[in-house]
Design an enzyme around this catalytic site. Structure first.
Site, PDB file in Angstrom:
ATOM      1  N   CYS A  95     -18.221  -6.442   1.716  1.00  0.00           N
ATOM      2  CA  CYS A  95     -17.417  -6.449   0.501  1.00  0.00           C
ATOM      3  C   CYS A  95     -16.041  -6.926   0.943  1.00  0.00           C
ATOM      4  O   CYS A  95     -15.356  -6.235   1.698  1.00  0.00           O
ATOM      5  CB  CYS A  95     -17.361  -5.035  -0.079  1.00  0.00           C
ATOM      6  SG  CYS A  95     -16.202  -4.887  -1.455  1.00  0.00           S
TER       7      CYS A  95
ATOM      8  N   CYS B 270       0.798  -1.228   0.000  1.00  0.00           N
ATOM      9  CA  CYS B 270       0.000   0.000   0.000  1.00  0.00           C
ATOM     10  C   CYS B 270       0.831   1.280   0.000  1.00  0.00           C
ATOM     11  O   CYS B 270       1.726   1.468   0.836  1.00  0.00           O
ATOM     12  CB  CYS B 270      -0.949  -0.007   1.192  1.00  0.00           C
ATOM     13  SG  CYS B 270      -2.094   1.389   1.162  1.00  0.00           S
TER      14      CYS B 270
END
Ligand code: SAM
Ligand code: DTB
Ligand code: SF4
Length: 330
Positions: A202, A73
């Site tokens: 999700c 990230c």
């Protein structure tokens, strides 16, 4: 195969299972591609006969400075990627972007915060106002902001949040090579709090982070043995961002992405399988194969969180060429 036979196939009831074994899943991931695609298409066509594709737009509301050490990230303080120049956004700015996404044809608006966990107080009140505003526009609203408490989950549900995104990212076995500041178990507990509050889940992962075929099967096994299945399953391929430990990873081959999407469709027939990060590396034809084999959602809009996504104009062409159904045709 005649059209009539196809209709028979479409009317078959799909059977949901929550007890997939690793060897069954590995068999799907490794079987001759033609056989895998055939099986995935039969399932996909029976649950989504018009090949409807949900368009989800993504916006980073709070970018960078995150305390977690996720090695993929750009937003982690442990990494040196430059994500400056994306200021924190206020409610009005976010709602303007949501309005623009809606007028480009988006169905869902997803908002991201580079946080380890949701912060109470003014930032959380703003998040709730954003969720309410997005829902009032008639869009689905999704938030991804790290871990949350039971109370925060309940307040998000009350504000009308459709879905909360929290990915498992990889297999339990490979996980600590990717992240050390948060455990797999903590992720599962966050997901449970989301589920208990009545918000849809999700949850998916990333391929291309040095994981083995076994790891891919193992990630899919954790997802597919959740009962109920996550309502959305984003399949990302790593965007190798400069300044992260994974910056030099080889790009994932498009057929590997296709195999993940097809297998996810077979294992979780009724879930939304989202062809997520990494679409810029896929040809139009590879993306069409993914849409045929099981993907029924994409991120739509020129940007993901800190990296780019195919442009709206080229996605419109893709969707039109694929002959799938999108919201503006409903
Ligand atoms: N901080 C929150 C969290 O981790 O849940 C929300 C934002 S985080 C960026 C959301 C997800 O994006 C990650 O879990 C990961 O699966 C995906 N992601 C982040 N960077 C990525 C990259 N470079 N390539 C592919 N997927 C990525
Ligand atoms: C998900 O699974 N993928 C999206 C969304 N959920 C939040 C994020 C992709 C991020 C790609 C890298 C970036 O733009 O920073
Ligand atoms: Fe933070 Fe999320 Fe990035 Fe991990 S993936 S560093 S938690 S923003």
């Amino acid at each position: 195969m005649t059209l009539l036979d196809l209709q028979d196939l479409q009317s078959q009831q799909v059977h949901l299972r929550y007890d997939w074994t690793l060897s069954e899943i590995s068999e799907f991931l490794e079987m001759p591609l033609m056989d895998l695609l055939w099986q995935a298409q039969v399932v996909h066509r029976s649950v989504n006969p018009r090949y409807k594709v949900q368009l989800a737009s993504l916006l980073s509301v709070k970018t960078g400075g995150c305390e977690e050490d996720c090695s993929y990230c750009s937003q982690s303080i442990y990494n040196t990627s430059d994500v400056s120049g994306q200021p924190d956004l206020n409610v009005q700015a976010v709602l303007e972007r949501a309005k623009a996404a809606k007028s480009s044809g988006a169905d869902r608006f997803c908002m991201g915060w580079a946080w380890r966990q949701i912060r109470d107080g003014q930032p959380f009140e703003a998040m709730l106002a954003m969720v309410r505003g997005v829902r009032e526009m008639g869009l689905e609203a999704c938030v991804t902001a790290g871990m949350l408490t039971e109370e925060q989950a309940l307040r998000l549900a009350e504000a009308g949040l459709t879905a909360y995104n929290h990915n498992l990212d990889t297999s339990p076995e490979h996980y600590d090579k990717i992240i050390t500041t948060r455990t797999y178990q903590e992720r599962l507990e966050t997901l449970q709090r989301v589920r208990s509050a009545g918000i849809t889940i999700c949850c998916g992962g990333i391929i291309g982070m040095g994981e083995s075929q076994h790891d891919r099967a193992s990630l899919l096994q954790v997802l597919a043995n959740m009962n109920p299945h996550p309502e959305s399953v984003p399949i990302n391929s790593l965007v190798a961002v400069e300044g992260t430990p994974l910056e030099n990873r080889e790009p994932v081959k498009s057929l590997e992405m296709l195999r993940m999407v097809a297998t996810a469709r077979i294992l979780m027939p009724k879930s939304r399988v989202r062809l997520s990060a990494g679409r810029e590396q896929l040809s139009k034809e590879a993306q069409i194969l993914c849409l045929q084999a099981g993907a029924d959602s994409i991120f739509y809009g020129d940007n993901l969180l800190t990296t780019s996504n195919p442009e709206i104009a080229s996605d419109r062409e893709l969707l039109e060429d694929a002959g799938v159904q999108v919201s503006w045709e409903k």
